[in-house]
Write an enzyme that holds these catalytic residues in place. Structure first.
Site, PDB file in Angstrom:
ATOM      1  N   SER A 130     -19.910  12.058  18.423  1.00 57.76           N
ATOM      2  CA  SER A 130     -18.984  12.177  19.400  1.00 57.76           C
ATOM      3  C   SER A 130     -19.737  11.907  20.908  1.00 57.76           C
ATOM      4  O   SER A 130     -20.067  10.809  21.017  1.00 57.76           O
ATOM      5  CB  SER A 130     -18.398  13.752  19.508  1.00 57.76           C
ATOM      6  OG  SER A 130     -17.226  13.555  20.348  1.00 57.76           O
ATOM      7  N   HIS A 172     -13.893   9.145  17.689  1.00 56.10           N
ATOM      8  CA  HIS A 172     -12.525   9.815  17.293  1.00 56.10           C
ATOM      9  C   HIS A 172     -11.531   8.581  17.520  1.00 56.10           C
ATOM     10  O   HIS A 172     -10.375   8.779  18.127  1.00 56.10           O
ATOM     11  CB  HIS A 172     -12.379  10.656  18.253  1.00 56.10           C
ATOM     12  CG  HIS A 172     -13.113  11.971  18.459  1.00 56.10           C
ATOM     13  ND1 HIS A 172     -13.459  12.882  17.729  1.00 56.10           N
ATOM     14  CD2 HIS A 172     -14.088  12.124  19.436  1.00 56.10           C
ATOM     15  CE1 HIS A 172     -14.064  13.743  18.005  1.00 56.10           C
ATOM     16  NE2 HIS A 172     -14.889  13.365  18.926  1.00 56.10           N
ATOM     17  N   GLU A 199     -13.511   9.540  12.931  1.00 51.73           N
ATOM     18  CA  GLU A 199     -14.097  10.839  12.698  1.00 51.73           C
ATOM     19  C   GLU A 199     -14.580  10.716  11.283  1.00 51.73           C
ATOM     20  O   GLU A 199     -14.117   9.943  10.388  1.00 51.73           O
ATOM     21  CB  GLU A 199     -12.891  11.754  12.726  1.00 51.73           C
ATOM     22  CG  GLU A 199     -12.724  11.869  14.181  1.00 51.73           C
ATOM     23  CD  GLU A 199     -11.420  12.877  14.725  1.00 51.73           C
ATOM     24  OE1 GLU A 199     -11.148  13.452  13.687  1.00 51.73           O
ATOM     25  OE2 GLU A 199     -11.507  13.253  15.847  1.00 51.73           O
TER      26      GLU A 199
END
Lengths: 278, 278
Positions: A130, A172, A199
């Site tokens: 992330s 994501h 993800e």
């Protein structure tokens, strides 16, 4: 691309930590397996203890016993001899999620940053998920809107940590509908390759190639040979046009040559889809 | 592509009905402006009265006084001489949003369907928003998940109303993160062009070309010349790979040649983005 000896494991967020941990398993294996010495960098998160301990638990479960947290809260912390020594002994450095702007504002151009880059040149694995993925390029997405058409004001860009030049990373990716955001980022800076990483999915970079590992896909957008864009003519809130970009959607096991900017596949015979009545 | 004399206004949903109504204004203008005779087809929605009256209000505000609702609830309704006469006199037929499966199950291969196609061949405008956009091709997305990587089981496909062959339409495109869904649809049927149409945005088709009108963009994915896909080798729930698709993101005013499968733009000199230090 630089001729680093190291490897990168760039994860699109929300990687599995309870099941088979395919993505984190790949990081640990490349960091030396049960003999790995892993530093978990919690700089991106404001909950370093909880987040860091989560990773200690999963890395230990996978057999890596030598795991420690390095939590830099202020830039001063990034001169800590203890932290630098930890990095100097590490075979893998893992950046957690959080806010990528914290990573660059606290770490960039510090002694600890230099030590991590030095170890990367020497061949260790740098992983990040992330925010820890977003910071990998020279220029990164600091923040920006999801689920929108591409416009200049959709994204704020800033200097990244510079582990992989010439690209932009978004994470994501399909889960948050970020095609517009990735295209907005790509259109505003010299990089020609955008990686949209899903993800629980990672881009594993070594020797100027990458392989996809995980549940989702990596969407690669290549704007090197576009035939037209209006980016030099529009104002901040106007819609970006991009004509003739290339698009590759690569799931687990697929490989990509970063120098040639091409997926590494046997070229199939062209499917005559247009003339078939399926 | 068929050599129809008619025009299509294919809207990605959520078009403005309160402000300048740019997209619906385009539909009304092409249908004959203040002299337009518009039929609003409410077949897709389970709230035909509310939805239909909304469109009557906006079309009348734009100066089209001759607007009527045709609400077919059962297939029998699609033989109604009154409805067929309304279509035969119409200069524009507009399909509201709702569920595209209702459009095909109630209308397809009925007398009313034949009348609408006949009028389309004669030169009138067929408009549709959301479900009314999805139904335009030969094969349509019946339903499917947003915000996911491409997999066969992401989308259910079915016969569309066949106004524009050779394409797949998805709507609410970037607003709902539907790249994975559009690619899943494209990979499963003979069409080679996918149109991802944003909200408050339309593809206006005439003479085998289209122009984009509205606030967002149309994302065109062209899989005619892909170098690889795994679609023939994977099971339903496995990730689709697509290598070498073309991607165009076209905002308001951009044009596209459907026969040549190319945006109609002056080819810019290639930008040397990779070697610039911006």
């Amino acid at each position: 691309m630089s001729q680093s000896q190291g490897q990168l494991v760039i994860i699109g967020g929300a990687e599995d930590k309870e099941g088979d941990c395919k993505v984190l398993r790949e990081f640990v294996r490349r960091a030396g397996g049960v003999n790995a010495r892993i530093v978990v960098m919690t700089v991106a998160t404001e909950m370093p203890r909880e987040v860091g301990e989560d990773y200690i638990r999963v890395f230990e479960r996978l057999g890596a016993e030598n795991v420690r947290i390095v939590d830099t809260v202020h830039r001063d912390d990034a001169s800590s001899p203890t932290y630098i020594e930890a990095v100097n002994k590490a075979t893998g450095v893992f950046f957690t999620g959080g806010d990528q702007a914290r990573i660059t504002s606290i770490l960039k151009d510090t002694e600890l940053d230099a030590a991590i880059h030095q170890r990367y040149q020497e061949g260790i694995v740098i992983g990040g998920t992330s925010a820890g993925a977003a910071m990998m390029p020279d220029v990164m997405i600091v923040e920006g809107d999801s689920e929108t058409n591409p416009r200049v004001n959709v994204v704020e860009m800033g200097p990244g940590m510079g582990f992989l030049p010439g690209i932009v990373v978004d994470q994501h990716f399909l889960q948050r509908g970020r095609l517009g955001r990735l295209l907005s980022a790509l259109s505003q800076q010299p990089a020609v390759l955008g990686f949209g990483i899903d993800e629980n999915t990672a881009v594993v970079v070594q020797d100027n190639k990458f392989e996809v590992v995980g549940e989702g896909a990596v969407t690669v957008v290549d704007v090197a040979d576009i035939i037209h864009t209006n980016i030099d003519d529009i104002l901040k809130d106007e819609a970006i046009a991009i004509c003739g970009a290339k698009l590759h959607v690569l799931p687990d096991g697929y490989k990509f040559d970063l120098a040639a900017r091409k997926p590494i596949v046997e070229a199939d015979a062209p499917r005559e889809v247009a003339t078939t009545n399926a």
